[in-house]
Design a protein around this motif. Sequence first.
Motif, PDB file in Angstrom:
ATOM      1  N   ASP A  97       0.853  -1.194   0.000  1.00 42.40           N
ATOM      2  CA  ASP A  97       0.000   0.000   0.000  1.00 42.40           C
ATOM      3  C   ASP A  97       0.885   1.238   0.000  1.00 42.40           C
ATOM      4  OD1 ASP A  97      -2.970  -0.705   0.380  1.00 42.40           O
ATOM      5  OD2 ASP A  97      -1.951  -2.032   1.789  1.00 42.40           O
ATOM      6  N   GLU A  98       0.524   2.185  -0.861  1.00 40.15           N
ATOM      7  CA  GLU A  98       1.275   3.445  -0.908  1.00 40.15           C
ATOM      8  C   GLU A  98       0.734   4.389   0.170  1.00 40.15           C
ATOM      9  OE1 GLU A  98       0.740   4.853  -4.872  1.00 40.15           O
ATOM     10  OE2 GLU A  98       1.676   3.096  -5.785  1.00 40.15           O
ATOM     11  N   GLY A  99       1.501   5.441   0.446  1.00 40.86           N
ATOM     12  CA  GLY A  99       1.021   6.482   1.377  1.00 40.86           C
ATOM     13  C   GLY A  99       1.279   6.139   2.834  1.00 40.86           C
ATOM     14  N   ASP A 103      -3.754   7.318   5.172  1.00 44.07           N
ATOM     15  CA  ASP A 103      -4.352   7.057   3.849  1.00 44.07           C
ATOM     16  C   ASP A 103      -5.115   5.731   3.817  1.00 44.07           C
ATOM     17  OD1 ASP A 103      -3.235   9.381   2.730  1.00 44.07           O
ATOM     18  OD2 ASP A 103      -1.299   8.366   2.435  1.00 44.07           O
ATOM     19  N   LEU A 104      -4.880   4.864   4.823  1.00 44.28           N
ATOM     20  CA  LEU A 104      -5.498   3.537   4.822  1.00 44.28           C
ATOM     21  C   LEU A 104      -6.899   3.588   5.407  1.00 44.28           C
ATOM     22  CD1 LEU A 104      -2.449   1.401   6.074  1.00 44.28           C
ATOM     23  CD2 LEU A 104      -3.086   1.918   3.732  1.00 44.28           C
ATOM     24  N   VAL A 284      -6.916   5.116  -2.756  1.00 44.60           N
ATOM     25  CA  VAL A 284      -6.665   6.173  -3.755  1.00 44.60           C
ATOM     26  C   VAL A 284      -5.488   5.875  -4.689  1.00 44.60           C
ATOM     27  CG1 VAL A 284      -7.722   7.991  -2.353  1.00 44.60           C
ATOM     28  CG2 VAL A 284      -5.285   7.526  -2.095  1.00 44.60           C
ATOM     29  N   GLN A 285      -4.728   4.810  -4.446  1.00 46.39           N
ATOM     30  CA  GLN A 285      -3.604   4.502  -5.341  1.00 46.39           C
ATOM     31  C   GLN A 285      -4.099   3.741  -6.568  1.00 46.39           C
ATOM     32  OE1 GLN A 285      -1.735   1.676  -2.353  1.00 46.39           O
ATOM     33  NE2 GLN A 285      -1.301   0.546  -4.230  1.00 46.39           N
ATOM     34  N   THR A 312      -8.313   1.701  -6.233  1.00 44.75           N
ATOM     35  CA  THR A 312      -9.678   1.642  -6.783  1.00 44.75           C
ATOM     36  C   THR A 312      -9.583   1.497  -8.297  1.00 44.75           C
ATOM     37  OG1 THR A 312     -10.508   3.045  -4.995  1.00 44.75           O
ATOM     38  CG2 THR A 312     -11.888   2.863  -6.956  1.00 44.75           C
ATOM     39  N   LEU A 313     -10.248   0.474  -8.823  1.00 40.45           N
ATOM     40  CA  LEU A 313     -10.248   0.223 -10.263  1.00 40.45           C
ATOM     41  C   LEU A 313     -11.426   0.957 -10.884  1.00 40.45           C
ATOM     42  CD1 LEU A 313      -8.908  -1.417 -12.591  1.00 40.45           C
ATOM     43  CD2 LEU A 313     -10.572  -3.214 -12.128  1.00 40.45           C
ATOM     44  N   ARG A 314     -11.125   1.704 -11.960  1.00 37.63           N
ATOM     45  CA  ARG A 314     -12.183   2.488 -12.616  1.00 37.63           C
ATOM     46  C   ARG A 314     -12.278   2.125 -14.091  1.00 37.63           C
ATOM     47  NH1 ARG A 314      -9.551   5.696  -8.990  1.00 37.63           N
ATOM     48  NH2 ARG A 314     -10.887   6.699  -7.407  1.00 37.63           N
TER      49      ARG A 314
END
Length: 613
Positions: A97-99, A103-104, A284-285, A312-314
């Motif tokens: 996980d980034e951030g 952020d989690l 958000v990554q 999140t997949l968009r």
Amino acid sequence: MEAPTIGGMRVRKGNGETVRLARGSSLTDFAEKIGVDAASLVQMLFHLGEMVTATQSVGDETLELLGDELNYKVEVVSPEDEDRELLESFDIEFGADEGDEEDLVVRPPVVTVMGHVDHGKTKLLDALRNANVVAGEAGGITQHIGAYQVHTDVDGEDRRITFIDTPGHEAFTAMRARGAQATDIAVLVVAADDGVMPQTVEALNHAKAANVPIVVAVNKIDKPEADPVKVRGELSEYGVVPEEYGGDTMFVDVSAKAGQNLDKLLESIVLTADASLDLRANPVQDAQGLVVEAHLDRGRGPVATILVQRGTLRVGDSIVAGPAYGRVRAMLDEHGVEMAEADPARPAMVLGLSSVPGAGQNFIVVDDDRMARQIAEKREARERAAQQAKRRVRRSLEDFMASMEKGESQELNLILKGDVSGSVEALEDALAQIDVGDEVSLRVIDRGVGAITETNVDLAAASDAIIIGFNVRPQGKAAQMADKEGVEIRYYSVIYQAIEEIEAALKGMLKPEYEEVQLGQAEIRAIFRSSKIGNIAGCMVTSGLIRRNAKVRLLRDGAVIADNLDLASLKREKDDASEVREGFECGLVLKNFGDIKEGDIVEAFEMKEIPRA
């Protein structure tokens, strides 16, 4: 430091240095790493008894053998390390996980439902999501992995849980194991009327190996013969101790059929997740996750069921899933409703990929389509090389000479096509376990997802292979072409049947084995000489019988004088006889053999085929 001359070539030896090679590397790849000519390695392997070309993918054993010979430590890079190194070359870190901590956010638990076949796993999921999957499964056995999300109310708060349904048949061990790796919590379903069974233990071992908490659902408690206490006792022997016995595993008595205690099961899952796990992810990554299942849809093309693990997949994102890539054209939930985005722990069906990815492969979102294509192409080339090395039959000179001497050993070539990638993989694994000895081997020369195509038939015709269609049918003119080319296509919808029939076919290819069955003996009492026929033996049958069309051998003083002879004639008095039994006299003539004496024993025997086990 020079190596000893091998076949007239001198190859420079190493000093024990480590050489890292990818699975399925060729001798050219190895030669480049150690700075020698690939031709010298080809010749060296030839003298070590193996025939390989310079550009051919070779197995791990061959690379290690060559490394030992040249004093190099060959380290074959694992698929996971290989993939991580590939992604690192594109500045992508998978699995993290980034951030910062802030952020989690909390994500739903991912739950795998496991257990013995026919203990009610799919019925339980049906009841939880009010859909009917069992009716559509061949033989009532789940043969695909499905992923769904359900909502439950815990202490007035709406909580989501993601379920992955893993198949129950033993051949799907690989798929079940993958289900355990993708999961946070395992729900072990045990039938209250049946108790702990072999696959219950197998599923338990997968869950323990994946180091995930277990919740036990004791199903079918509505049955009169149900004994939930017995199930608790049996599982305690395997180290799964219920909370009420002082352990740390939650047991819930449920009935999928009657809809009993399902809310308690969902609550237990949420409570176990809250107590044992810190389930958080950065939404958000760029999205990353796993392909749970994939298939080829006639109207929509490749469709992959994915599980987002972080980010999140968009719709519109550029995505790489295993060796497939593309832009997310559309996303659907488990009910077929379109979604705009999928957050962590959300399963979704993704459309827009270039090909069907393998179940269990990871997916990542990248900056643009160009990068996606580059990663996918490198992955595909690497996978192809690894498959070729795995598929290549190690053929040494000794094997070659031996097969020349005894007649070529037989090989059954198969092409596997299935509706989803998990089924194809599971079927291939199950077929690999079939063992009928060294005389006959089974080789999967191609596998794929989707309908049987003309290309498959072409390959089958060229390599004398049989096509196995698992829940798929021929497309276009493939069936006509197969008829014309004489290619056999076999269709299956239940995995047991495919395994049994292919095993029977392999046993049918084995050369028959015979055992000798003794029929009887006759003693030569007199010899009559005939210029026309030769020596006629006047005999008394002392045991069993002498048969006209049986093989005979001649014994003198207990030693075999002549073996594997035929009878030219067998007479009882003056009439031809088909057989003469013990206690009767007969006259017989041995075909092409006249050296007989009084007192010799004629022994009759037959060669009987032994049925294969």
